[in-house]
Motif scaffolding. Sequence first.
Motif, PDB file in Angstrom:
ATOM      1  N   LYS A 207      -4.435  11.460  15.778  1.00 60.68           N
ATOM      2  CA  LYS A 207      -3.456  11.151  14.532  1.00 60.68           C
ATOM      3  C   LYS A 207      -2.220  11.860  14.903  1.00 60.68           C
ATOM      4  N   ASN A 208      -1.133  10.965  15.251  1.00 59.01           N
ATOM      5  CA  ASN A 208       0.185  11.483  15.569  1.00 59.01           C
ATOM      6  C   ASN A 208       1.159  10.865  14.925  1.00 59.01           C
ATOM      7  N   TYR A 209       1.512  11.297  14.032  1.00 65.93           N
ATOM      8  CA  TYR A 209       2.515  10.730  13.285  1.00 65.93           C
ATOM      9  C   TYR A 209       3.678  11.945  12.950  1.00 65.93           C
ATOM     10  N   ASP A 210       4.795  11.780  13.050  1.00 67.14           N
ATOM     11  CA  ASP A 210       5.849  12.584  12.625  1.00 67.14           C
ATOM     12  C   ASP A 210       6.425  12.428  11.349  1.00 67.14           C
ATOM     13  N   PHE A 211       5.773  13.107  10.212  1.00 69.81           N
ATOM     14  CA  PHE A 211       6.153  13.098   8.887  1.00 69.81           C
ATOM     15  C   PHE A 211       7.580  13.797   8.570  1.00 69.81           C
ATOM     16  N   ARG A 212       8.907  13.457   8.820  1.00 71.42           N
ATOM     17  CA  ARG A 212       9.976  14.371   8.885  1.00 71.42           C
ATOM     18  C   ARG A 212      10.763  13.855   7.376  1.00 71.42           C
ATOM     19  N   GLU A 213      11.410  14.833   6.883  1.00 66.85           N
ATOM     20  CA  GLU A 213      12.095  14.656   5.510  1.00 66.85           C
ATOM     21  C   GLU A 213      13.058  13.559   5.635  1.00 66.85           C
ATOM     22  N   ASP A 214      13.864  13.292   6.887  1.00 70.73           N
ATOM     23  CA  ASP A 214      14.832  12.362   7.044  1.00 70.73           C
ATOM     24  C   ASP A 214      14.361  11.128   7.453  1.00 70.73           C
ATOM     25  N   ASP A 215      12.975  10.888   7.216  1.00 69.78           N
ATOM     26  CA  ASP A 215      12.551   9.867   7.759  1.00 69.78           C
ATOM     27  C   ASP A 215      11.282   9.284   6.711  1.00 69.78           C
ATOM     28  N   HIS A 216      11.452   8.792   5.624  1.00 72.84           N
ATOM     29  CA  HIS A 216      10.730   8.405   4.628  1.00 72.84           C
ATOM     30  C   HIS A 216      11.042   7.384   3.475  1.00 72.84           C
ATOM     31  N   ASP A 217      12.407   7.070   3.842  1.00 69.70           N
ATOM     32  CA  ASP A 217      12.968   5.848   3.117  1.00 69.70           C
ATOM     33  C   ASP A 217      12.532   4.414   3.871  1.00 69.70           C
ATOM     34  N   TYR A 218      11.493   3.790   3.620  1.00 68.18           N
ATOM     35  CA  TYR A 218      11.045   2.637   3.955  1.00 68.18           C
ATOM     36  C   TYR A 218      11.459   1.531   3.416  1.00 68.18           C
TER      37      TYR A 218
ATOM     38  N   THR B 233       4.872   5.098  -3.425  1.00 68.02           N
ATOM     39  CA  THR B 233       3.893   5.766  -2.668  1.00 68.02           C
ATOM     40  C   THR B 233       4.654   6.663  -1.879  1.00 68.02           C
ATOM     41  N   PRO B 234       4.930   7.835  -2.042  1.00 66.77           N
ATOM     42  CA  PRO B 234       5.484   8.644  -1.296  1.00 66.77           C
ATOM     43  C   PRO B 234       4.969   8.910   0.257  1.00 66.77           C
ATOM     44  N   ARG B 235       5.863   8.868   1.014  1.00 73.23           N
ATOM     45  CA  ARG B 235       5.236   9.142   2.372  1.00 73.23           C
ATOM     46  C   ARG B 235       6.011  10.201   3.277  1.00 73.23           C
ATOM     47  N   ASP B 236       6.312  11.290   2.574  1.00 78.57           N
ATOM     48  CA  ASP B 236       6.995  12.333   3.205  1.00 78.57           C
ATOM     49  C   ASP B 236       6.048  13.689   3.807  1.00 78.57           C
ATOM     50  N   SER B 237       4.580  13.217   3.454  1.00 78.03           N
ATOM     51  CA  SER B 237       3.948  14.100   4.414  1.00 78.03           C
ATOM     52  C   SER B 237       2.700  13.467   4.535  1.00 78.03           C
ATOM     53  N   GLU B 238       1.827  14.020   5.551  1.00 79.19           N
ATOM     54  CA  GLU B 238       0.412  13.473   5.777  1.00 79.19           C
ATOM     55  C   GLU B 238      -0.339  13.131   4.496  1.00 79.19           C
ATOM     56  N   GLU B 239      -0.399  14.327   3.798  1.00 75.88           N
ATOM     57  CA  GLU B 239      -1.465  14.190   2.407  1.00 75.88           C
ATOM     58  C   GLU B 239      -0.859  13.268   1.749  1.00 75.88           C
TER      59      GLU B 239
ATOM     60  N   ASN C 298      -2.453   5.748   0.626  1.00 79.79           N
ATOM     61  CA  ASN C 298      -3.361   4.671   1.083  1.00 79.79           C
ATOM     62  C   ASN C 298      -4.727   4.481   0.761  1.00 79.79           C
ATOM     63  N   ALA C 299      -5.079   5.638   0.093  1.00 76.72           N
ATOM     64  CA  ALA C 299      -6.694   5.474  -0.375  1.00 76.72           C
ATOM     65  C   ALA C 299      -6.605   4.956  -1.960  1.00 76.72           C
ATOM     66  N   ARG C 300      -5.562   4.700  -2.302  1.00 73.74           N
ATOM     67  CA  ARG C 300      -5.413   4.473  -3.839  1.00 73.74           C
ATOM     68  C   ARG C 300      -6.015   3.072  -4.134  1.00 73.74           C
ATOM     69  N   GLY C 301      -7.304   3.053  -4.966  1.00 78.94           N
ATOM     70  CA  GLY C 301      -7.854   1.933  -5.179  1.00 78.94           C
ATOM     71  C   GLY C 301      -8.843   1.536  -4.255  1.00 78.94           C
ATOM     72  N   HIS C 302      -9.080   2.374  -3.166  1.00 75.02           N
ATOM     73  CA  HIS C 302      -9.959   2.039  -2.226  1.00 75.02           C
ATOM     74  C   HIS C 302     -11.616   1.632  -2.716  1.00 75.02           C
ATOM     75  N   LYS C 303     -11.999   2.192  -3.475  1.00 75.83           N
ATOM     76  CA  LYS C 303     -13.244   1.852  -3.840  1.00 75.83           C
ATOM     77  C   LYS C 303     -13.660   0.550  -4.515  1.00 75.83           C
ATOM     78  N   ASP C 304     -12.555   0.290  -5.436  1.00 76.62           N
ATOM     79  CA  ASP C 304     -12.603  -0.861  -6.259  1.00 76.62           C
ATOM     80  C   ASP C 304     -12.041  -1.926  -5.737  1.00 76.62           C
ATOM     81  N   LEU C 305     -11.009  -1.837  -4.554  1.00 76.30           N
ATOM     82  CA  LEU C 305     -10.504  -2.733  -4.194  1.00 76.30           C
ATOM     83  C   LEU C 305     -10.861  -3.054  -2.657  1.00 76.30           C
TER      84      LEU C 305
END
Length: 146
Positions: A7-18, A87-93, A99-106
């Motif tokens: 798992k190697n993804y750089d979550f930076r404050e300046d790179d979360h507007d997708y 879906t905030p993407r500013d941290s790995e958590e 990404n896990a939202r609705g995992h079991k039902d969907l």
Amino acid sequence: MQGGDVKNYDFREDDHDYYTQPGMLFRRMTEEQQLVLFENTARNMGDSTLQIKHRHINNCYQADPDYGAGVAKALGIDLNDVDLTPTPRDSEEANDKANARGHKDLNVPTEPAMPETAKDLGPEGRDTNVEDPFYLVDPMNDPFLL
């Protein structure tokens, strides 16, 4: 990184507007180009799980509500059934939680979609080519250049 979890993804404050740039591009498209985008997206998602389709609709919706609505319609999914919470993407958590939202039902397989708008198209599909493609070479004349 030999072995183990990679798992190697750089979550930076300046790179979360997708969403801003895809939204700008979507709004520059003609209605016909948007329709082709919806149809192609729906067909190419194939038998992805419902979770994946809902996540993609959400991402498109964050870029532009009409984009998300168009993809949902092409997939035959009621937009009201999709969790459209940003879906905030500013941290790995935050990313893992989103990404896990609705995992079991969907997390169930689906049938490939055939968009209603494309059901009567021939094998060549839609012709969205411009009459004179040479004007696209000059960036000053390209209507789709952001």
